[in-house]
Enzyme design. Structure first.
Site: not given
Ligand code: NAP
Length: 280
Positions: A66, A130
């Site tokens: 990501k 995250g």
């Protein structure tokens, strides 16, 4: 014309995204196909260049890519830049544009399932990884009164707070401090992986000091009811699991690709059917 969409991650074998997105294509009578690609971190750049060269119309990005995928994209939207991670890529006429729908997915699910208005709410996020970043940055812009972050590694919570440009009241806490301060919050959100299958008897913090009429969320969806949520329910809280977030982040990605919003209830049912006996 039939188009190809996908997911890159490592590993991706157990992802629910292909079954969910392929069902959405069928819902709209589209012939497009969504495929999960297992991409080793050493091959990330080649995979993204390949996606572009092959004309893949869009793709999702999951753990562990990501953050690292961002340097290979042509443009990053403002919210994804603020979060510092991308989970959705749109191929716009050969240019790869990165977005992040995780935080908005959580907030939409929260409003839908547990709390219609977030104005003046006091929120505690447990975890500073995250997912917590995406949720914090999105909530910070939604009219809430304060968002505190409790994490095992406190400096990660401090980093999220200092990276946010919105003027929301925030402080970082240890997990022990959070346990004692629970009564101060309207909404408590577990974003750590503690309690996820197979470690289903673990909890990120004790809920002994939980006050009345609280909303308690866990972004884990396997099991659908973590020990954390079970304990919260015993204490009278309204609980919310991670299924809604997962489905909404996917629906928001689908909308970026197709300009259409799929049926959330159908998507939830598809994931529930797929989880089948695996949930506890
Ligand atoms: P991540 O970046 O690796 O962050 C993990 C977080 O959990 C960190 O805050 C970490 O604390 C904490 N943690 C892990 N093990 C711990 C332990 N033994 N004791 C105390 N704290 C611990 O992971 P992520 O991407 O944010 O994902 C977190 C969870 O959210 C996972 O379960 C994931 O499946 C779920 N998730 C769900 C959705 C959804 O759509 N529902 C979306 C994304 C993620 P430290 O900082 O101290 O290491």
């Amino acid at each position: 014309m039939q188009k190809l969409y996908g997911l890159i991650g490592y590993p991706v074998e157990h992802s629910m995204s292909p079954i969910m997105h392929n069902a959405c294509f069928r819902e709209f009578g589209m012939m497009h196909v969504y495929h999960a690609f297992n991409v080793h971190p050493d091959h990330l750049e080649k995979a993204i260049v390949g996606m572009k060269a092959l004309g893949v119309a869009g793709f999702n990005v999951t753990i562990p890519h990501k953050i690292n995928c961002m340097k290979y994209l042509d443009k990053i939207d403002e919210l994804a830049m603020k979060i510092g991670a991308v989970n959705t890529v749109v191929n716009e006429n050969g240019k790869l544009i990165g977005y992040n729908t995780d935080g908005l997915g959580f907030v939409k699910a929260l409003k839908d399932e547990a709390c219609e208005t977030l104005t003046n709410k006091k929120i505690l996020i447990i975890g500073a990884g995250g997912a917590a970043r995406g949720i914090y940055m999105t909530l910070a812009d939604s009219g809430v009164e304060r968002i505190d972050i409790a994490n095992r590694t406190i400096h990660r919570a401090d980093e999220i707070i200092s990276d946010c440009s919105d003027s929301v009241q925030s402080t970082s806490l240890s997990l022990q401090q959070a346990e004692c301060a629970l009564k101060n919050y309207d909404i408590i959100i577990n974003t750590t992986s503690i309690g996820m299958y197979p470690h289903i008897n673990e909890m990120p913090i004790s809920l002994d000091h939980l006050g009345e009429k609280k909303i308690v969320c866990d972004i884990i969806y396997n099991p659908l009811e973590t020990k954390f949520l079970k304990e919260a329910k015993k204490r009278g809280a309204l609980i919310q699991n991670g299924l809604g977030m997962f489905v909404y982040q996917g629906a928001l990605a689908f909308e970026k690709w197709q300009g259409k919003f799929p049926n959330i209830d159908d998507m939830k049912q598809i994931v529930l059917d797929k989880l089948g006996g695996k949930t506890c």
